[in-house]
Design a protein around this motif. Structure first.
Motif, short mmCIF file in Angstrom:
data_model
loop_
_atom_site.label_atom_id
_atom_site.label_comp_id
_atom_site.label_asym_id
_atom_site.label_seq_id
_atom_site.Cartn_x
_atom_site.Cartn_y
_atom_site.Cartn_z
N LEU A 166 40.87 36.79 48.24
CA LEU A 166 40.60 38.04 47.53
C LEU A 166 39.18 38.05 46.96
N ALA A 167 38.48 39.15 47.14
CA ALA A 167 37.15 39.31 46.56
C ALA A 167 37.30 39.51 45.04
N ASP A 168 36.26 39.12 44.31
CA ASP A 168 36.28 39.25 42.85
C ASP A 168 36.62 40.68 42.39
N PRO A 169 36.05 41.74 43.00
CA PRO A 169 36.42 43.09 42.55
C PRO A 169 37.91 43.39 42.72
N THR A 170 38.54 42.84 43.74
CA THR A 170 39.98 43.05 43.94
C THR A 170 40.77 42.34 42.85
N ILE A 171 40.39 41.11 42.54
CA ILE A 171 41.05 40.37 41.47
C ILE A 171 40.89 41.11 40.16
N GLU A 172 39.68 41.58 39.87
CA GLU A 172 39.41 42.31 38.63
C GLU A 172 40.26 43.58 38.55
N TRP A 173 40.35 44.31 39.67
CA TRP A 173 41.14 45.55 39.69
C TRP A 173 42.61 45.25 39.34
N ILE A 174 43.17 44.21 39.93
CA ILE A 174 44.56 43.86 39.67
C ILE A 174 44.74 43.44 38.21
N LEU A 175 43.80 42.65 37.68
CA LEU A 175 43.92 42.17 36.30
C LEU A 175 43.81 43.29 35.27
N LYS A 176 43.23 44.42 35.65
CA LYS A 176 43.10 45.55 34.72
C LYS A 176 44.37 46.40 34.65
N LEU A 177 45.34 46.14 35.53
CA LEU A 177 46.60 46.90 35.48
C LEU A 177 47.35 46.56 34.21
N GLU A 178 47.98 47.55 33.62
CA GLU A 178 48.74 47.36 32.38
C GLU A 178 50.15 46.86 32.72
N LEU A 179 50.25 45.57 33.05
CA LEU A 179 51.51 44.96 33.44
C LEU A 179 51.68 43.63 32.71
N PRO A 180 52.92 43.15 32.59
CA PRO A 180 53.12 41.82 32.02
C PRO A 180 52.40 40.76 32.86
N LEU A 181 52.00 39.68 32.21
CA LEU A 181 51.24 38.64 32.89
C LEU A 181 51.97 38.09 34.12
N GLN A 182 53.27 37.94 34.03
CA GLN A 182 54.04 37.43 35.16
C GLN A 182 53.92 38.36 36.37
N GLU A 183 53.95 39.66 36.11
CA GLU A 183 53.81 40.63 37.20
C GLU A 183 52.40 40.62 37.77
N LEU A 184 51.39 40.46 36.91
CA LEU A 184 50.01 40.37 37.41
C LEU A 184 49.85 39.16 38.33
N CYS A 185 50.40 38.03 37.93
CA CYS A 185 50.35 36.83 38.79
C CYS A 185 51.03 37.10 40.12
N ALA A 186 52.20 37.70 40.07
CA ALA A 186 52.94 37.99 41.30
C ALA A 186 52.13 38.91 42.22
N ARG A 187 51.46 39.90 41.65
CA ARG A 187 50.65 40.82 42.47
C ARG A 187 49.44 40.12 43.07
N LEU A 188 48.82 39.24 42.30
CA LEU A 188 47.68 38.49 42.82
C LEU A 188 48.10 37.60 43.99
N VAL A 189 49.20 36.90 43.83
CA VAL A 189 49.71 36.02 44.90
C VAL A 189 50.08 36.84 46.12
N ALA A 190 50.76 37.95 45.92
CA ALA A 190 51.16 38.81 47.03
C ALA A 190 49.94 39.37 47.76
N ALA A 191 48.92 39.79 47.00
CA ALA A 191 47.71 40.32 47.62
C ALA A 191 46.99 39.25 48.43
#
Length: 68
Positions: free
Chosen positions: A24-49
């Motif tokens: 994942l490119a840094d801008p993609t990681i940053e975009w996902i981390l800016k989502l208003e979701l619980p940390l566990q869900e953010l991790c899951a989305r990063l791994v899935a992406a």
């Protein structure tokens, strides 16, 4: 390595394997981390992406948010 950092409430720290940052490119990681979701869900989305982007290596992610 050990780093000492000053943090403020709301700061978000990410520890991850290169399986995430190679897929994942840094801008993609940053975009996902800016989502208003619980940390566990953010991790899951990063791994899935990362897996969706090819998943050529193991992917590990840990997020910690600083509190007051």
């Amino acid at each position: 390595d050990i780093f000492e950092l000053e943090n403020e409430p709301g700061d978000l720290f990410m520890l991850c394997s290169d399986g995430l940052t190679r897929e994942l490119a840094d801008p993609t990681i940053e975009w996902i981390l800016k989502l208003e979701l619980p940390l566990q869900e953010l991790c899951a989305r990063l791994v899935a992406a990362a897996n969706d982007a090819g998943g050529h290596d193991n992917v590990t992610c840990l997020l910690v948010r600083a509190e007051a």
